[in-house]
Enzyme design. Structure first.
Site, PDB file in Angstrom:
ATOM      1  N   HIS A   1      -1.620  -1.589   0.273  1.00 35.71           N
ATOM      2  CA  HIS A   1      -1.028  -0.534   1.107  1.00 35.71           C
ATOM      3  C   HIS A   1      -0.662  -1.209   2.417  1.00 35.71           C
ATOM      4  CE1 HIS A   1      -3.126   3.274  -0.726  1.00 35.71           C
ATOM      5  NE2 HIS A   1      -2.330   2.665  -1.580  1.00 35.71           N
TER       6      HIS A   1
ATOM      7  N   ASP B   1       2.952   2.117   3.331  1.00 38.02           N
ATOM      8  CA  ASP B   1       2.029   3.244   3.505  1.00 38.02           C
ATOM      9  C   ASP B   1       2.591   4.149   4.601  1.00 38.02           C
ATOM     10  OD1 ASP B   1      -0.162   4.758   2.980  1.00 38.02           O
ATOM     11  OD2 ASP B   1      -1.638   3.313   3.656  1.00 38.02           O
ATOM     12  N   HIS B   2       1.812   5.131   4.979  1.00 33.97           N
ATOM     13  CA  HIS B   2       2.232   6.159   5.952  1.00 33.97           C
ATOM     14  C   HIS B   2       3.424   5.758   6.813  1.00 33.97           C
ATOM     15  CE1 HIS B   2      -2.195   7.602   6.033  1.00 33.97           C
ATOM     16  NE2 HIS B   2      -1.699   7.503   4.815  1.00 33.97           N
TER      17      HIS B   2
ATOM     18  N   TYR C   1       4.058  10.974   4.833  1.00 32.18           N
ATOM     19  CA  TYR C   1       4.715  10.751   3.541  1.00 32.18           C
ATOM     20  C   TYR C   1       6.154  11.255   3.479  1.00 32.18           C
ATOM     21  CZ  TYR C   1       0.445   8.788   1.778  1.00 32.18           C
ATOM     22  OH  TYR C   1      -0.627   7.955   1.587  1.00 32.18           O
TER      23      TYR C   1
HETATM   24  C1  DNO Z   1      -3.912   8.066   2.581  1.00 34.51           C
HETATM   25  C2  DNO Z   1      -4.221   7.363   1.327  1.00 34.51           C
HETATM   26  C3  DNO Z   1      -5.604   7.724   0.829  1.00 34.51           C
HETATM   27  C4  DNO Z   1      -5.837   7.152  -0.552  1.00 34.51           C
HETATM   28  C5  DNO Z   1      -7.188   7.453  -1.121  1.00 34.51           C
HETATM   29  C6  DNO Z   1      -7.404   6.676  -2.387  1.00 34.51           C
HETATM   30  O1  DNO Z   1      -2.793   8.370   2.827  1.00 34.51           O
HETATM   31  O2  DNO Z   1      -4.065   6.016   1.440  1.00 34.51           O
HETATM   32  O3  DNO Z   1      -5.698   9.108   0.811  1.00 34.51           O
HETATM   33  O4  DNO Z   1      -4.889   7.675  -1.422  1.00 34.51           O
HETATM   34  O5  DNO Z   1      -8.204   7.166  -0.229  1.00 34.51           O
HETATM   35  O6  DNO Z   1      -8.386   7.296  -3.144  1.00 34.51           O
END
Ligand code: DNO
Length: 350
Positions: free
Chosen positions: A267, A312-313, A326
């Site tokens: 991530h 990621d985010h 997201y």
């Molecule tokens: C946040 C994500 C987490 C992830 C969980 C995996 O945005 O990276 O919520 O999905 O911790 O179980």
């Protein structure tokens, strides 16, 4: 490129279509889950089949699951754990049957990630998730009613208090013991069906409200990987989660675990750590936060990383609304930036 670029998609309720995702250059895989089944229940094959077909139709591969949630009773080692573990294994088998190669999960007590605000406005008008200590301090979940954004609202405050007390009783040692039991049962099944389990680190990687946190730092990641020494027992190395503790040297950790072939999923995102330890999620670019994303990608390339990567985010930009972290736009920019770094690093090595 060797790594597999992926994008998280929340299924039919996601405002972002698979078609839009497939238009992001270099996008290969979809990261998703069955969202309408509670933890501890079996996922209907029909749902997995449909997910696979929809992804196929958009030229994408559904091969990463995030997450199969671990029931609190497994983490607490109480109730009918054996049954819950059987259900977990059955879900892995079912995912594998529909082409899934990597399953992400976490072992965080009660709550997944913790933030104090999900739409903090930056000077440029974009918004992002933040965790400010001055908003956290003074909150006592055992006394106060706490509704931090993003926390599972299906728990009542009394249930939350009961869970927090129960975790306080087992402490870190109890959590480690229950994680070991989980792995000893689940990893052989994952091995059998060609799935790599990828544990997500605690976010942030230090105790919140006194809850035990164990997937937090290099020493603990070493301990975790040694519990079951198999590539099926791997990491989802989340740069932004581990990266909000200054003591974690992310490029060094990436290099070490990639060399060991124990990273199944990356991530990638950036955070800015503030003086008091608070943090803000920022754009992916190295200069926007505290993490050197170039060094992270370089470490992956030098180790020949072939696993999954996802931006990621993202921030909310260009007026987009939707699920905090997201949206489409900033994650697509993140993917493109990460692709650029991979191309440059790989070409400079060849
Ligand atoms: C946040 C994500 C987490 C992830 C969980 C995996 O945005 O990276 O919520 O999905 O911790 O179980």
């Amino acid at each position: 490129m060797k790594m597999k670029m992926s994008f998280r998609w929340y299924g039919k309720d996601d405002p972002i279509s698979l078609e839009y995702i497939s238009q992001i250059p270099g996008m290969r895989s979809i990261v998703s889950a069955v969202y309408d089944v509670k933890p501890g229940e079996v996922w209907p094959e029909e749902s997995l089949k449909k997910m696979k077909e929809e992804c196929d139709a958009s030229g994408l591969v559904f091969d990463v699951v995030e997450s199969i949630p671990v029931h609190e009773d497994i983490k607490l080692g109480r109730g009918d754990v054996d049954h819950l573990l059987d259900v977990y294994c059955e879900n892995i088998r079912r995912c594998a049957k529909y082409g899934v190669k990597c399953v992400t999960y976490n072992f965080m007590p009660v709550f997944d990630w913790t933030r104090t605000q999900l739409d903090k406005k930056a000077p440029d008008g974009s918004t992002s998730l933040v965790m400010y200590w001055d908003q956290m301090r003074g909150l006592d979940p055992l006394k106060d009613d706490i509704h931090l954004p993003g926390w599972d609202s299906s728990y009542t405050q009394d249930e939350v208090r009961e869970l927090i007390t129960a975790y306080g009783e087992i402490g870190e040692d109890g959590l480690w013991a229950n994680l070991e039991k989980f792995l000893k049962k689940v990893i052989p099944v994952a091995e059998e069906c060609g799935v790599r389990m990828a544990i997500h680190p605690d976010d942030p990687p230090y105790p919140i409200f006194g809850l035990p946190r164990i997937i937090t730092c290099e020493a603990n990641l070493d301990r975790f990987l040694a519990l079951v020494d198999s590539p099926a027992n791997s990491l989802c190395l989340c740069t932004g989660s581990l990266g909000c503790a200054e003591s974690n040297d992310i490029p060094a950790m990436v290099r070490k675990y990639a060399q060991m072939d124990r990273i199944a999923f990356m991530h990638i995102r950036n955070v800015r750590i503030m003086e008091d330890g608070s943090f803000e999620e920022r754009a992916h670019l190295s200069s926007c936060g505290s993490l050197d994303i170039y060094q992270i990608v370089k470490a992956l390339c030098e180790c020949g990383y072939e696993g999954y990567v996802r931006p990621d985010h993202g921030r909310m930009i260009w007026g987009e609304t939707g699920k905090p972290g997201y949206g489409l736009f900033d994650r697509a920019l993140g993917a493109t930036y990460i692709n650029g770094l991979f191309e440059a690093c790989e070409k400079s090595l060849s």
